[in-house]
Design a protein around this motif. Structure first.
Motif, PDB file in Angstrom:
ATOM      1  N   PRO A  37       0.812  -1.219   0.000  1.00  0.00           N
ATOM      2  CA  PRO A  37       0.000   0.000   0.000  1.00  0.00           C
ATOM      3  C   PRO A  37       0.848   1.273   0.000  1.00  0.00           C
ATOM      4  CG  PRO A  37      -0.758  -1.540   1.689  1.00  0.00           C
ATOM      5  CD  PRO A  37       0.540  -2.083   1.158  1.00  0.00           C
ATOM      6  N   SER A  38       0.372   2.268  -0.768  1.00  0.00           N
ATOM      7  CA  SER A  38       1.070   3.551  -0.851  1.00  0.00           C
ATOM      8  C   SER A  38       0.127   4.600  -1.411  1.00  0.00           C
ATOM      9  CB  SER A  38       2.283   3.432  -1.776  1.00  0.00           C
ATOM     10  OG  SER A  38       2.828   4.708  -2.059  1.00  0.00           O
ATOM     11  N   PRO A  39       0.312   5.859  -0.966  1.00  0.00           N
ATOM     12  CA  PRO A  39      -0.469   6.932  -1.575  1.00  0.00           C
ATOM     13  C   PRO A  39      -0.065   7.172  -3.033  1.00  0.00           C
ATOM     14  CG  PRO A  39       1.117   7.830  -0.019  1.00  0.00           C
ATOM     15  CD  PRO A  39       1.167   6.335   0.118  1.00  0.00           C
ATOM     16  N   ILE A  77      19.297  15.511   4.090  1.00  0.00           N
ATOM     17  CA  ILE A  77      18.764  14.155   4.297  1.00  0.00           C
ATOM     18  C   ILE A  77      17.321  14.235   4.778  1.00  0.00           C
ATOM     19  CG2 ILE A  77      18.889  12.135   5.831  1.00  0.00           C
ATOM     20  CD1 ILE A  77      20.734  11.881   3.463  1.00  0.00           C
ATOM     21  N   HIS A  78      17.030  15.141   5.691  1.00  0.00           N
ATOM     22  CA  HIS A  78      15.641  15.340   6.119  1.00  0.00           C
ATOM     23  C   HIS A  78      14.773  15.593   4.878  1.00  0.00           C
ATOM     24  CE1 HIS A  78      16.175  15.751  10.523  1.00  0.00           C
ATOM     25  NE2 HIS A  78      17.345  16.301  10.226  1.00  0.00           N
ATOM     26  N   THR A  79      15.233  16.508   4.035  1.00  0.00           N
ATOM     27  CA  THR A  79      14.479  16.905   2.841  1.00  0.00           C
ATOM     28  C   THR A  79      14.354  15.754   1.854  1.00  0.00           C
ATOM     29  OG1 THR A  79      15.295  19.152   3.134  1.00  0.00           O
ATOM     30  CG2 THR A  79      14.386  18.600   0.979  1.00  0.00           C
ATOM     31  N   PHE A  80      15.450  15.026   1.624  1.00  0.00           N
ATOM     32  CA  PHE A  80      15.465  13.943   0.646  1.00  0.00           C
ATOM     33  C   PHE A  80      14.421  12.877   0.978  1.00  0.00           C
ATOM     34  CE2 PHE A  80      17.104   9.831  -0.881  1.00  0.00           C
ATOM     35  CZ  PHE A  80      17.200  10.101  -2.236  1.00  0.00           C
ATOM     36  N   TYR A  81      14.335  12.499   2.233  1.00  0.00           N
ATOM     37  CA  TYR A  81      13.428  11.417   2.608  1.00  0.00           C
ATOM     38  C   TYR A  81      12.015  11.879   2.964  1.00  0.00           C
ATOM     39  CZ  TYR A  81      16.992   7.820   2.324  1.00  0.00           C
ATOM     40  OH  TYR A  81      17.936   6.932   1.863  1.00  0.00           O
ATOM     41  N   THR A  82      11.756  13.200   3.014  1.00  0.00           N
ATOM     42  CA  THR A  82      10.417  13.653   3.425  1.00  0.00           C
ATOM     43  C   THR A  82       9.777  14.658   2.474  1.00  0.00           C
ATOM     44  OG1 THR A  82      11.285  15.426   4.824  1.00  0.00           O
ATOM     45  CG2 THR A  82      10.939  13.270   5.865  1.00  0.00           C
ATOM     46  N   THR A  83      10.312  14.825   1.293  1.00  0.00           N
ATOM     47  CA  THR A  83       9.700  15.731   0.316  1.00  0.00           C
ATOM     48  C   THR A  83       8.510  15.066  -0.369  1.00  0.00           C
ATOM     49  OG1 THR A  83      11.699  17.002  -0.078  1.00  0.00           O
ATOM     50  CG2 THR A  83      10.090  16.965  -1.867  1.00  0.00           C
ATOM     51  N   GLN A  84       8.656  13.786  -0.677  1.00  0.00           N
ATOM     52  CA  GLN A  84       7.633  13.101  -1.450  1.00  0.00           C
ATOM     53  C   GLN A  84       7.609  11.616  -1.119  1.00  0.00           C
ATOM     54  OE1 GLN A  84       9.015  13.807  -5.448  1.00  0.00           O
ATOM     55  NE2 GLN A  84      10.523  12.161  -5.369  1.00  0.00           N
ATOM     56  N   PHE A  85       6.460  11.011  -1.388  1.00  0.00           N
ATOM     57  CA  PHE A  85       6.381   9.559  -1.457  1.00  0.00           C
ATOM     58  C   PHE A  85       6.579   9.219  -2.930  1.00  0.00           C
ATOM     59  CE2 PHE A  85       3.539  10.106   2.318  1.00  0.00           C
ATOM     60  CZ  PHE A  85       4.306   9.366   3.207  1.00  0.00           C
TER      61      PHE A  85
END
Length: 181
Positions: A37-39, A77-85
């Motif tokens: 499952p994923s958005p 790194i914060h940005t890389f992993y939390t900008t998008q799914f």
């Protein structure tokens, strides 16, 4: 640096999706992510999922890694992993073909953080400077990482001091990477 990294990631993702549309006439597809499952999921066939990137909501960060390791993680790194799914994306940087890692869902985000903590624990035990992986290579011993001290993107051999600088920062690395479909 946060804005530059987010813009570079979104631009690479757009180039990747455009390449899929141009070469295959659809959004990106993945057999590996089928049934998870994923958005991002648009539709599924019997063998693969068709996906498109989605905003990472609600807004998050990788502070769990900072707390677990008692270190400050570079903002990119914060940005890389939390900008998008999004699904993982294949790319070429120079003569390297790599798989750019992304978070597929909230559950996957938790797993990625656990893997990054494990990576940092191993480095600490081996007395290596901290890095955080962003991509895999065909060789299971080599990864593409962000050096948490300098902010440079490097190719490293896991468990060793063998490191090669590829780009001065994550935004530059993403800008210079070309999608492989």
């Amino acid at each position: 640096m946060e804005k530059e990294t987010a813009e570079a990631l979104k631009a690479f993702t757009q180039r990747y999706c455009d390449a899929w549309h141009e070469q295959r006439g659809s959004w990106p597809q993945s057999e590996e992510l089928y049934g998870i499952p994923s958005p991002c999921t648009i539709s599924s066939t019997d063998n693969y999922v068709i996906w498109q990137p989605q905003p990472f909501l609600p807004a998050r960060n990788v502070n769990a890694i900072e707390q677990a390791m008692d270190i400050v993680i570079q903002t990119p790194i914060h940005t890389f992993y939390t900008t998008q799914f999004a699904g993982d994306m294949t790319a070429r940087f120079g003569d390297l073909t790599l798989t750019l890692l992304q978070t597929w869902s909230e559950d996957d985000f938790v797993r990625v953080q656990e893997n990054l903590i494990g990576h940092l624990v191993t480095q600490k035990r081996l007395k290596l400077s901290p890095t955080l992986f962003i991509a895999t290579l065909d060789s299971e011993l080599d990864v593409i990482s962000l050096c948490n001290l300098s902010g440079e993107v490097i190719k490293e051999t896991l468990g060793t001091r063998q490191r090669t600088v590829l780009a001065p920062n994550l935004a530059a690395f993403l800008d210079q990477s070309e999608p492989v479909v």
